[in-house]
Design a protein around this motif. Structure first.
Motif, PDB file in Angstrom:
ATOM      1  N   SER A 129      33.999  31.945  34.140  1.00 35.37           N
ATOM      2  CA  SER A 129      33.243  32.914  34.722  1.00 35.37           C
ATOM      3  C   SER A 129      32.686  32.517  35.705  1.00 35.37           C
ATOM      4  O   SER A 129      31.083  32.219  36.245  1.00 35.37           O
ATOM      5  CB  SER A 129      32.573  33.564  34.193  1.00 35.37           C
ATOM      6  N   THR A 133      33.158  34.874  42.249  1.00 34.19           N
ATOM      7  CA  THR A 133      34.751  35.166  42.562  1.00 34.19           C
ATOM      8  C   THR A 133      35.476  36.361  41.817  1.00 34.19           C
ATOM      9  O   THR A 133      36.409  36.320  41.468  1.00 34.19           O
ATOM     10  CB  THR A 133      35.189  33.986  42.169  1.00 34.19           C
ATOM     11  N   GLY A 134      34.244  36.533  40.719  1.00 34.19           N
ATOM     12  CA  GLY A 134      34.610  37.517  39.278  1.00 34.19           C
ATOM     13  C   GLY A 134      33.524  38.596  39.019  1.00 34.19           C
ATOM     14  O   GLY A 134      32.659  38.569  40.295  1.00 34.19           O
ATOM     15  N   TYR A 136      31.600  40.364  35.975  1.00 34.02           N
ATOM     16  CA  TYR A 136      31.344  39.743  34.855  1.00 34.02           C
ATOM     17  C   TYR A 136      30.091  40.906  34.181  1.00 34.02           C
ATOM     18  O   TYR A 136      28.886  41.465  34.261  1.00 34.02           O
ATOM     19  CB  TYR A 136      30.871  38.465  34.461  1.00 34.02           C
ATOM     20  N   CYS A 190      42.151  39.703  34.325  1.00 33.28           N
ATOM     21  CA  CYS A 190      40.827  40.612  33.155  1.00 33.28           C
ATOM     22  C   CYS A 190      41.593  40.941  31.996  1.00 33.28           C
ATOM     23  O   CYS A 190      42.289  41.179  31.506  1.00 33.28           O
ATOM     24  CB  CYS A 190      41.277  42.196  34.452  1.00 33.28           C
ATOM     25  N   GLY A 213      35.407  41.135  31.889  1.00 32.71           N
ATOM     26  CA  GLY A 213      35.528  40.182  33.019  1.00 32.71           C
ATOM     27  C   GLY A 213      37.103  40.052  34.389  1.00 32.71           C
ATOM     28  O   GLY A 213      37.829  40.798  33.767  1.00 32.71           O
ATOM     29  N   ILE A 214      36.390  40.722  34.855  1.00 31.92           N
ATOM     30  CA  ILE A 214      37.356  40.437  35.961  1.00 31.92           C
ATOM     31  C   ILE A 214      37.848  39.278  37.357  1.00 31.92           C
ATOM     32  O   ILE A 214      36.746  39.126  38.106  1.00 31.92           O
ATOM     33  CB  ILE A 214      37.051  41.742  37.214  1.00 31.92           C
ATOM     34  N   ASN A 215      38.781  38.278  37.324  1.00 34.75           N
ATOM     35  CA  ASN A 215      38.754  37.653  38.344  1.00 34.75           C
ATOM     36  C   ASN A 215      39.196  38.859  39.635  1.00 34.75           C
ATOM     37  O   ASN A 215      40.709  38.902  39.921  1.00 34.75           O
ATOM     38  CB  ASN A 215      39.865  37.022  38.247  1.00 34.75           C
ATOM     39  N   VAL A 216      38.323  38.632  40.509  1.00 40.40           N
ATOM     40  CA  VAL A 216      38.637  39.115  41.693  1.00 40.40           C
ATOM     41  C   VAL A 216      39.395  38.384  42.729  1.00 40.40           C
ATOM     42  O   VAL A 216      40.290  38.822  43.331  1.00 40.40           O
ATOM     43  CB  VAL A 216      37.508  39.812  42.425  1.00 40.40           C
ATOM     44  N   TYR A 233      44.316  36.125  40.063  1.00 44.36           N
ATOM     45  CA  TYR A 233      43.304  36.969  40.625  1.00 44.36           C
ATOM     46  C   TYR A 233      43.729  37.929  41.437  1.00 44.36           C
ATOM     47  O   TYR A 233      44.873  38.001  42.144  1.00 44.36           O
ATOM     48  CB  TYR A 233      42.112  35.913  41.709  1.00 44.36           C
ATOM     49  N   LYS A 243      34.276  44.370  45.366  1.00 43.86           N
ATOM     50  CA  LYS A 243      32.973  43.875  44.227  1.00 43.86           C
ATOM     51  C   LYS A 243      32.407  45.385  43.512  1.00 43.86           C
ATOM     52  O   LYS A 243      32.723  45.447  42.934  1.00 43.86           O
ATOM     53  CB  LYS A 243      32.428  42.677  44.147  1.00 43.86           C
TER      54      LYS A 243
END
Ligand code: BTN
Length: 325
Positions: A129, A133-134, A136, A190, A213-216, A233, A243
């Motif tokens: 995390s 960039t993500g 959470y 995710c 949790g998403i990796n954007v 991502y 975001k």
């Protein structure tokens, strides 16, 4: 609302155009020195704000920072009772929210962090995390009087909510890796971790914490070695307010389902995005790997499979050799 937040709201409302220090001071009822101080506080939190003599200040639109105000802009009516908190850095949003749940925080409390130092995944794994960039996010739910069998569906409903949210902010087509990982272009973008606590007094759910949790974007230093081949991502380039839009869309989608208590209609949406349908997988039966074809999923998201001898069974996660799906 703090002065900094009011200032941010004002700058967002004028995004990309100039507003003078004098106009800001008047609008917020503060001095020019306080305007400058708060502009710098926003810059310290990552906002790109231009300052030019005789013109004033301007918030640049490529800014993509999570903020309570930024998320509220995109929330629908089913989210109006949410209580949203953004933190810069936490160990784990699920852990912090559990503490809040025990202390009595209500249904609909949401905690979102820009980074986690001890983000947790399923089966005791870590969830990488890194900063900025993500997304959470953890959502506290108190499904009082709801049948626990329905509560089990929160995770799969959240996977659908995330896919639909990604579809809203991009033109990509994410898929679900059974049971609840979200994939894009063959990589996991995710993960979802749902944790709950039952009340021993009445056998009902006391609370559920839904962690997403998403990796954007691509992390600055890439993903760690052990997940480099599997983690992905969503976007190559930073785009304005992505975001906030994405977090709000996840909440809108999930809360629609939760508030309506509609546990049937999402199954079709889940099925449409499921990667495993039509594939051959391995199932461990009496210690032996047996191959079978996945035909469908049932109303409880169990896999409906056909063995080579024609026998049809409905399977849960523990029965399946996970490396085969
Ligand atoms: C998994 O893929 O195994 C589940 C990952 C879940 C990660 C989210 S990020 C927000 C929340 N806080 C955590 O510590 N974990 C969940």
């Amino acid at each position: 609302m703090k002065t900094r937040e009011k200032l941010l709201q004002l700058l967002i409302s004028k995004q990309d155009s100039w507003i003078s220090g004098e106009a800001i001071a008047e609008e917020l009822g503060i001095t020019r020195a306080a305007v400058w101080k708060n502009i710098n506080l926003l810059r310290d939190s990552g906002y790109t704000i231009d300052a030019v003599r005789n013109r004033g200040y301007r918030l640049l639109s490529e800014t993509d920072i999570l903020s309570e105000l930024g998320i509220w802009k995109y929330l629908g009516p089913e989210c109006r009772d949410l209580d949203i908190h953004i933190k810069h850095e936490v160990k784990s949003t699920n852990d912090l929210l559990r503490e809040k749940a025990i202390a009595g925080s209500p249904d609909g409390t949401v905690l979102i962090a820009e980074m986690q130092t001890e983000g947790r995944g399923r089966s005791g794994r870590k969830f990488y995390s890194p900063a900025d960039t993500g997304i959470y996010m953890s959502l506290l739910l108190r499904p009082v009087e709801m049948d626990p069998s329905k509560v089990l569906k929160f995770t799969t409903a959240a996977a659908v909510a995330v896919c639909q949210a990604i579809e809203t902010v991009s033109d990509t087509k994410p898929q679900i890796k059974w049971v609840n990982d979200v994939f894009l272009n063959g990589k996991k973008v995710c993960g979802i971790l749902t944790e709950g606590s039952m009340s021993f007094e009445n056998g009902e759910m006391d609370h559920v914490i839904l962690g997403i949790g998403i990796n954007v974007y691509r992390p600055e230093d890439g993903f760690p070695e052990e997940i480099r081949n599997t983690a992905g991502y969503l976007f190559e380039n930073t785009a304005s307010d992505t975001k906030n839009k994405l977090a709000a869309a996840v909440l809108n989608n999930f809360m629609k389902f939760y508030r309506k208590g509609d546990f049937r209609s999402y199954i079709n949406e889940y099925r449409k995005r499921l990667m495993v349908i039509g594939k051959d997988i391995f199932v461990v039966v009496r210690g032996e790997n047996q191959s079978c074809e996945v035909l469908d999923i049932d109303e409880d998201c169990r896999l409906v499979v056909r063995f080579q001898d024609g026998k049809i069974e409905h399977l849960v996660a523990g029965e399946i050799n996970s490396s085969s799906i």
